[in-house]
Design an enzyme around this catalytic site. Structure first.
Site, PDB file in Angstrom:
ATOM      1  N   LYS A 171       0.823  -1.220   0.000  1.00 23.72           N
ATOM      2  CA  LYS A 171       0.000   0.000   0.000  1.00 23.72           C
ATOM      3  C   LYS A 171       0.858   1.271   0.000  1.00 23.72           C
ATOM      4  O   LYS A 171       2.057   1.213   0.245  1.00 23.72           O
ATOM      5  CB  LYS A 171      -0.960  -0.019   1.198  1.00 23.72           C
TER       6      LYS A 171
HETATM    7  C1  LIG Z   1      -5.396  -4.415   0.916  1.00 24.87           C
HETATM    8  C2  LIG Z   1      -6.864  -4.223   0.963  1.00 24.87           C
HETATM    9  C3  LIG Z   1      -7.625  -4.544   2.098  1.00 24.87           C
HETATM   10  C4  LIG Z   1      -7.062  -5.318   3.254  1.00 24.87           C
HETATM   11  O1  LIG Z   1      -6.053  -4.679   3.921  1.00 24.87           O
HETATM   12  P1  LIG Z   1      -5.262  -5.449   5.078  1.00 24.87           P
HETATM   13  O2  LIG Z   1      -4.526  -4.341   5.781  1.00 24.87           O
HETATM   14  O3  LIG Z   1      -4.338  -6.408   4.419  1.00 24.87           O
HETATM   15  O4  LIG Z   1      -6.246  -6.105   5.968  1.00 24.87           O
HETATM   16  C5  LIG Z   1      -8.962  -4.219   2.109  1.00 24.87           C
HETATM   17  N1  LIG Z   1      -9.555  -3.618   1.051  1.00 24.87           N
HETATM   18  C6  LIG Z   1      -8.864  -3.326  -0.066  1.00 24.87           C
HETATM   19  C7  LIG Z   1      -9.572  -2.647  -1.194  1.00 24.87           C
HETATM   20  C8  LIG Z   1      -7.505  -3.625  -0.154  1.00 24.87           C
HETATM   21  O5  LIG Z   1      -6.838  -3.369  -1.284  1.00 24.87           O
END
Ligand SMILES: *Cc1c(COP(=O)(O)O)cnc(C)c1O
Length: 397
Positions: free
Chosen positions: A196
């Site tokens: 991210k």
């Molecule tokens: C990465 C992601 C998540 C989950 O995030 P985590 O921190 O791994 O739990 C949820 N929604 C979207 C759209 C994502 O891309």
């Protein structure tokens, strides 16, 4: 289509493999983590509090509550907004499974509303069609960092007395009509997963403007015990804790916050770097049988989390997976965001979905490919990606 024509690369565009979504970690993060380790306060502590305060100030919300993932944060946000067994929550099929899973964890039922082709975000017109007596909330996802049509979504929510919880996993920097999206609606949830825009390895954050809910989330995220429970072994003297609810183990640690503090400091600098790559890609791919991302909407800021191409597979001699495989052979890693949720076996069987139920999401799901797009990319890396995409697309044209 001719999938049998196997792609071989005699000389890949680069010698080493370019990993999709690798984070930019610098010395500041490393030094901060080391100092946290040496302090021996490696669990939830003062650095988490500082990270929450700085994140809150960046977003401009009243509260920010750190958790150990976006998935955990979505679960708490849904519970805190009153979602319980049988309640319907409307969301997009063009998302990561965690969005739907968190609804299921809260006892709710995920109800999908199809997306708009040009933004790949949930379509407010489709949301309205899905509202029933059981609907309790709307859960928009700001896909790739592009803000959803929040004005329309808030109006629908108001008219139907629904909560709005945003999945901001892609959207730390996203702005809508002059505000960070994390200020809008009842609650917003962020992801600090490895790939991210801001990473803490694993981690997440909830932002909101409601004091009572902020306090409740803090308690639920740590076993349901009183809010400053992490201080119970500190030098302020031993304190008993009292359990207020059967809470969860969703707290962030100071090791994670140490990384986050410095990632947050560089968030806009990294955005600028990705904007350069975004423009470079857009220029390079015009004229190929691919669709580049739609221009930005007026009075918004796109967080530039993903750079996705929509392949014109009807005019290519392979499908999307054939392109992924060929790029892999050119030593370029890619991602798919996303296979539409309703096409995965679990949801398909459980909720009796079929192909054709969400045609726009399926169209994107079959054609989308995400290119390496981290702030870590050098100009040479970006040029290799461009060369490989051109080579592979030309081969299959
Ligand atoms: C990465 C992601 C998540 C989950 O995030 P985590 O921190 O791994 O739990 C949820 N929604 C979207 C759209 C994502 O891309």
């Amino acid at each position: 289509m001719n999938n049998k024509r196997k792609y071989e690369s005699v000389k890949p565009v680069r010698d080493d493999f370019l990993i999709f979504g690798s984070p930019l970690i610098l010395k500041d993060e490393i030094d901060e983590v080391v100092s946290t380790l040496l302090s021996c306060w490696i669990g939830t502590g003062p650095k988490v509090t500082r990270f929450e305060e700085e994140f809150r100030d960046y977003i401009g919300s009243k509260y920010a509550l750190a958790v150990n993932s976006c998935t955990a944060g979505l679960h708490l946000a849904l519970l805190s907004n009153g979602i319980k067994a049988g309640d319907e929550v409307i969301t997009t099929p063009m998302t990561f499974c965690a969005t739907a899973n968190a609804i299921i964890h809260s006892g709710g039922v995920p109800i999908f509303a199809d997306i708009q082709k040009d933004t790949m975000n949930i379509d407010p017109v489709e949301i309205e069609k899905k509202i029933t007596k059981k609907t309790k909330a709307i859960l928009p996802v700001h896909f790739a960092g592009r803000p959803c049509e929040m004005k329309a979504i808030l109006e629908i929510a108001k008219k139907n007395n629904l909560k709005v919880i945003s999945d901001c996993a892609h959207a730390v920097e996203t702005e809508y009509h002059g505000k960070k999206v994390g200020q809008i609606g009842d609650m917003s949830v962020y992801s600090f997963y490895v790939t991210k825009n801001l990473t803490t390895g694993e981690g997440g954050m909830i932002t909101c403007n409601n004091k009572i809910q902020a306090k409740e989330i803090k308690i639920l995220a740590l076993h349901g015990i009183s809010s400053d429970a992490w201080k119970r072994y500190s030098d302020e003297g031993y304190k008993h804790y009292l359990v207020r609810a059967p809470g969860f183990k969703y707290n962030m640690t100071d090791i994670q916050a140490s990384i986050g503090l410095h990632q947050l400091k560089r968030i806009d600098k990294n955005w600028e770097r990705r904007k350069q790559i975004w423009d470079k890609y857009n220029d390079a791919f015009k004229g190929l049988p691919v669709n580049i991302p739609n221009p930005f909407e007026k009075d918004t800021r796109h967080a530039l989390h993903l750079y996705t191409l929509i392949l014109d597979i009807d005019n290519l001699k392979t499908n999307r997976d054939g392109i992924i495989d060929a790029l892999y052979k050119e030593n370029i890693g890619t991602g798919v965001h996303f296979i539409a949720i309703h096409l995965h076996p679990y949801y398909k069987e459980k909720y009796k979905f079929r192909r054709g139920d969400f045609p726009v999401s399926e169209f994107i799901s079959d054609r989308t490919i995400s290119l390496p797009f981290s702030a870590k990319l050098t100009d040479k890396d970006a040029e290799d990606v461009i060369a490989a995409v051109k080579k592979v697309i030309n081969y299959y044209s």
